[in-house]
Motif scaffolding. Structure first.
Motif, PDB file in Angstrom:
ATOM      1  N   UNK A  97       0.835  -1.208   0.000  1.00  0.00           N
ATOM      2  CA  UNK A  97       0.000   0.000   0.000  1.00  0.00           C
ATOM      3  C   UNK A  97       0.870   1.259   0.000  1.00  0.00           C
ATOM      4  N   UNK A  98       1.949   1.225   0.813  1.00  0.00           N
ATOM      5  CA  UNK A  98       2.847   2.376   0.896  1.00  0.00           C
ATOM      6  C   UNK A  98       3.524   2.638  -0.454  1.00  0.00           C
ATOM      7  N   UNK A  99       4.091   1.596  -1.051  1.00  0.00           N
ATOM      8  CA  UNK A  99       4.790   1.753  -2.319  1.00  0.00           C
ATOM      9  C   UNK A  99       3.828   2.188  -3.423  1.00  0.00           C
ATOM     10  N   UNK A 100       2.598   1.699  -3.379  1.00  0.00           N
ATOM     11  CA  UNK A 100       1.607   2.111  -4.369  1.00  0.00           C
ATOM     12  C   UNK A 100       1.315   3.600  -4.245  1.00  0.00           C
ATOM     13  N   UNK A 101       1.177   4.072  -3.013  1.00  0.00           N
ATOM     14  CA  UNK A 101       0.904   5.495  -2.785  1.00  0.00           C
ATOM     15  C   UNK A 101       2.100   6.351  -3.199  1.00  0.00           C
ATOM     16  N   UNK A 102       3.320   5.919  -2.848  1.00  0.00           N
ATOM     17  CA  UNK A 102       4.522   6.664  -3.220  1.00  0.00           C
ATOM     18  C   UNK A 102       4.658   6.720  -4.732  1.00  0.00           C
ATOM     19  N   UNK A 104       2.269   6.539  -7.057  1.00  0.00           N
ATOM     20  CA  UNK A 104       1.290   7.469  -7.648  1.00  0.00           C
ATOM     21  C   UNK A 104       1.693   8.924  -7.411  1.00  0.00           C
ATOM     22  N   UNK A 105       2.098   9.235  -6.187  1.00  0.00           N
ATOM     23  CA  UNK A 105       2.484  10.616  -5.874  1.00  0.00           C
ATOM     24  C   UNK A 105       3.750  11.031  -6.622  1.00  0.00           C
ATOM     25  N   UNK A 106       4.700  10.103  -6.786  1.00  0.00           N
ATOM     26  CA  UNK A 106       5.929  10.417  -7.530  1.00  0.00           C
ATOM     27  C   UNK A 106       5.607  10.717  -8.979  1.00  0.00           C
ATOM     28  N   UNK A 107       4.706   9.913  -9.575  1.00  0.00           N
ATOM     29  CA  UNK A 107       4.312  10.151 -10.962  1.00  0.00           C
ATOM     30  C   UNK A 107       3.668  11.525 -11.124  1.00  0.00           C
ATOM     31  N   UNK A 108       2.820  11.895 -10.161  1.00  0.00           N
ATOM     32  CA  UNK A 108       2.174  13.218 -10.223  1.00  0.00           C
ATOM     33  C   UNK A 108       3.194  14.327 -10.036  1.00  0.00           C
ATOM     34  N   UNK A 109       4.159  14.114  -9.127  1.00  0.00           N
ATOM     35  CA  UNK A 109       5.197  15.120  -8.887  1.00  0.00           C
ATOM     36  C   UNK A 109       6.045  15.332 -10.139  1.00  0.00           C
ATOM     37  N   UNK A 130       2.748  11.518   0.779  1.00  0.00           N
ATOM     38  CA  UNK A 130       3.971  10.720   0.864  1.00  0.00           C
ATOM     39  C   UNK A 130       4.607  10.579  -0.504  1.00  0.00           C
ATOM     40  N   UNK A 131       5.884  11.004  -0.567  1.00  0.00           N
ATOM     41  CA  UNK A 131       6.681  10.804  -1.767  1.00  0.00           C
ATOM     42  C   UNK A 131       7.996  10.110  -1.421  1.00  0.00           C
ATOM     43  N   UNK A 132       8.326  10.095  -0.145  1.00  0.00           N
ATOM     44  CA  UNK A 132       9.552   9.451   0.300  1.00  0.00           C
ATOM     45  C   UNK A 132      10.757  10.342   0.065  1.00  0.00           C
ATOM     46  N   UNK A 133      11.918   9.712  -0.077  1.00  0.00           N
ATOM     47  CA  UNK A 133      13.155  10.465  -0.307  1.00  0.00           C
ATOM     48  C   UNK A 133      13.167  11.139  -1.666  1.00  0.00           C
ATOM     49  N   UNK A 134      12.277  10.705  -2.560  1.00  0.00           N
ATOM     50  CA  UNK A 134      12.262  11.273  -3.899  1.00  0.00           C
ATOM     51  C   UNK A 134      11.893  12.752  -3.884  1.00  0.00           C
ATOM     52  N   UNK A 135      11.121  13.173  -2.902  1.00  0.00           N
ATOM     53  CA  UNK A 135      10.700  14.579  -2.843  1.00  0.00           C
ATOM     54  C   UNK A 135      11.924  15.491  -2.734  1.00  0.00           C
ATOM     55  N   UNK A 136      12.777  15.194  -1.746  1.00  0.00           N
ATOM     56  CA  UNK A 136      13.943  16.058  -1.510  1.00  0.00           C
ATOM     57  C   UNK A 136      14.886  16.028  -2.704  1.00  0.00           C
ATOM     58  N   UNK A 137      15.168  14.858  -3.238  1.00  0.00           N
ATOM     59  CA  UNK A 137      16.117  14.772  -4.343  1.00  0.00           C
ATOM     60  C   UNK A 137      15.601  15.487  -5.591  1.00  0.00           C
ATOM     61  N   UNK A 138      14.312  15.252  -5.909  1.00  0.00           N
ATOM     62  CA  UNK A 138      13.754  15.875  -7.097  1.00  0.00           C
ATOM     63  C   UNK A 138      13.659  17.392  -6.967  1.00  0.00           C
ATOM     64  N   UNK A 190      14.110   8.296 -10.876  1.00  0.00           N
ATOM     65  CA  UNK A 190      13.132   8.277  -9.789  1.00  0.00           C
ATOM     66  C   UNK A 190      11.830   7.615 -10.220  1.00  0.00           C
ATOM     67  N   UNK A 191      11.362   7.927 -11.434  1.00  0.00           N
ATOM     68  CA  UNK A 191      10.144   7.292 -11.921  1.00  0.00           C
ATOM     69  C   UNK A 191      10.298   5.787 -12.054  1.00  0.00           C
ATOM     70  N   UNK A 192      11.460   5.359 -12.594  1.00  0.00           N
ATOM     71  CA  UNK A 192      11.695   3.916 -12.756  1.00  0.00           C
ATOM     72  C   UNK A 192      11.799   3.217 -11.405  1.00  0.00           C
ATOM     73  N   UNK A 193      12.536   3.817 -10.458  1.00  0.00           N
ATOM     74  CA  UNK A 193      12.719   3.197  -9.139  1.00  0.00           C
ATOM     75  C   UNK A 193      11.395   3.106  -8.378  1.00  0.00           C
ATOM     76  N   UNK A 194      10.548   4.138  -8.516  1.00  0.00           N
ATOM     77  CA  UNK A 194       9.249   4.109  -7.837  1.00  0.00           C
ATOM     78  C   UNK A 194       8.370   2.991  -8.418  1.00  0.00           C
ATOM     79  N   UNK A 195       8.414   2.847  -9.754  1.00  0.00           N
ATOM     80  CA  UNK A 195       7.634   1.781 -10.392  1.00  0.00           C
ATOM     81  C   UNK A 195       8.165   0.397 -10.002  1.00  0.00           C
ATOM     82  N   UNK A 196       9.497   0.273  -9.980  1.00  0.00           N
ATOM     83  CA  UNK A 196      10.115  -1.009  -9.622  1.00  0.00           C
ATOM     84  C   UNK A 196       9.801  -1.369  -8.171  1.00  0.00           C
ATOM     85  N   UNK A 197       9.886  -0.388  -7.267  1.00  0.00           N
ATOM     86  CA  UNK A 197       9.590  -0.656  -5.856  1.00  0.00           C
ATOM     87  C   UNK A 197       8.121  -1.063  -5.674  1.00  0.00           C
TER      88      UNK A 197
END
Length: 471
Positions: A97-102, A104-109, A130-138, A190-197
């Motif tokens: 559930x967490x990875x699914x939410x991250x 979706x939010x990463x894709x929107x970001x 929730x975007x995780x560490x991707x928010x700060x890096x992006x 980031x998009x690929x890693x979020x999808x893979x996770x």
């Protein structure tokens, strides 16, 4: 010659031979057997030690009633395995559930970054998401990229006015290109890693679900409900299960109150260990036999600890000799049988054929016919010998006469047939065994013949006298 006056004096009476749809009656020895569809040898599903015995010989039980409880390390391991797998599944579900939410939010970001939204607007939009560490890096790379764009634009104006050297402008341009490449690469990565996770989390969830189903099926093999309802697993123990706490030797020290209300021990409300599982009645029936089991006795999957059957209906096994196969050939599923037992001489029972046999026993030269009979009063006991009459339809109408017309002389059976007003002849017949007031004649008579049914003994005596006198 026997005048009409003489016929009246001796009370001679005749009757016409009739023909009707009378079935063949085939007699065969048989015995009562349990209905195999409602007959069971009950064995433990897993080896262990008897914890309680809750049923006795002769007791009627209902489907699902508790017969015994067994402590089995194998069942305990299977329950704990299921408990562990369920916990792992809960974690896998939460992670998925967490990875699914991250994701979706990463894709929107990333989509907003591609549109060039300001960092302040993006921060406000994703402040509680929730975007995780991707928010700060992006956002860091995005800010550096925007800064590089502004720096290039400012230095391009200065370069056009010759206020900076070409080398300085080239250095600013290179910095912009590096910031752009870093930002673009980070968005792709980031998009690929979020999808893979997200994919890995969903796969881990499916694996955890498979592990739970495997653990549940293992418990089902042991006859234990995996939903925890029988018995319920609470904190590593089986909650609410009454167990035996014997205070002395003997099977009557079982602590659980048995079904049917016959106590075999004092009741002690304790929690049974996770290794305890129940053996329950598979259907309504009577306990016919019970192995000598008491709490503490070791049992394995080969022990027939209970034998039970539902005796509301029984099977009748009749042995039909091959000499009667031609009569049996017309019997089929649904045909009727009648049978009697030496135990109930004044009573006749009925049954319905369920199988007419296909294999001939080499020794007895017979086949086994099976019939089902209702047994509401439980008068028919398995193992009881019976004499079976199998009723099978005839191909043509059968000739019948009153059984009182039959006379016997040695091994011959005959009747007197009226051939004229005052004339009677003796005729040999082949008769079946009488049933009630009528008897079926195989050979010797035809429909419409008139036979003597009363006064035939006096007629017989007269014929003997005439024969002696030479008439």
């Amino acid at each position: 010659m026997f005048s009409e006056e003489q016929q009246k004096i001796v009370g001679l009476r005749t009757a016409r031979v009739t023909a009707g749809t009378v079935p063949h009656v085939l007699s065969a020895p048989g015995q009562v057997a349990p209905n195999e569809s409602q007959y069971a040898y009950i064995t433990p599903r897993a080896a262990g030690v008897v914890r309680s015995v809750n049923a006795h010989i002769g007791q009627f039980v209902h489907a699902g009633d508790l017969l015994a409880t067994i402590d089995s390390p194998v069942v305990g391991e299977a329950r704990l395995e299921l408990y562990t797998r369920v916990q792992e599944l809960e974690i896998a579900k939460a992670q998925a559930d967490w990875e699914e939410m991250v994701y979706r939010n990463t894709q929107e970001l990333i989509e907003l970054l591609r549109k060039g939204e300001s960092p302040e607007a993006i921060q406000n939009r994703f402040a509680e998401r929730a975007v995780g560490d991707d928010r700060e890096r992006l956002l860091t790379a995005y800010a550096q990229y925007r800064l590089a764009i502004a720096t290039v634009e400012r230095n391009r104006e200065l370069n056009s006015q010759k206020l900076i050297t070409p080398k300085q402008f080239q250095e600013v341009t290179a910095g912009y290109e590096v910031a752009q490449a870093t930002y673009q690469s980070l968005m792709d990565q980031t998009g690929f890693e979020a999808k893979l996770a997200n994919t890995r989390a969903r796969q881990a969830k499916r694996q955890a679900e498979t592990a739970v189903r495997t653990a549940e099926e293992r418990l089902r093999i042991f006859g234990v409900k995996p939903d925890g309802s029988e018995p319920e697993l609470v904190g590593g123990k089986v909650a609410g299960l009454k167990v035996d706490e014997p205070e002395a030797k003997g099977e009557n020290q079982a602590a659980a109150k048995p079904v049917g209300g016959r106590p075999e021990a004092a009741t002690n409300e304790t929690e049974a260990p996770v290794s305890t599982y129940s053996i329950r009645a598979p259907f309504d029936g009577t306990i016919l036999d019970r192995e000598m089991i008491v709490p503490g006795v070791a049992v394995d999957i080969t022990h027939r600890i209970f034998t039970m059957a539902n005796l509301s209906s029984v099977w009748i096994e009749a042995s039909v000799h091959e000499g009667d196969f031609d009569l049996l050939a017309s019997s089929h599923e649904g045909s009727e049988i009648r049978f009697r037992s030496p135990a109930y001489l004044d009573r006749e029972f009925e049954g319905t054929v369920i199988y007419s046999g296909d294999l001939v026993d080499e020794k007895s030269r017979s086949i086994k016919l099976l019939a089902k009979a209702l047994n509401p009063d439980r008068l028919l006991k398995p193992g009881m010998f019976v004499e079976v009459e199998i009723l099978s339809p005839r191909k043509k109408a059968a000739v019948q006469i009153p059984s009182s017309a039959l006379l016997n002389e040695g091994d011959r059976t005959y009747v007197f047939v009226k051939t004229g007003p005052d004339r009677f002849v003796r005729r040999d017949v082949d008769a079946e065994a009488p049933r009630g007031d009528l008897v079926t004649i195989r050979r010797g008579l035809d429909k419409g013949d008139e036979v003597v049914v009363e006064g035939e003994f006096k007629l017989k005596a007269l014929s003997v006298q005439l024969a002696s006198a030479g008439h």
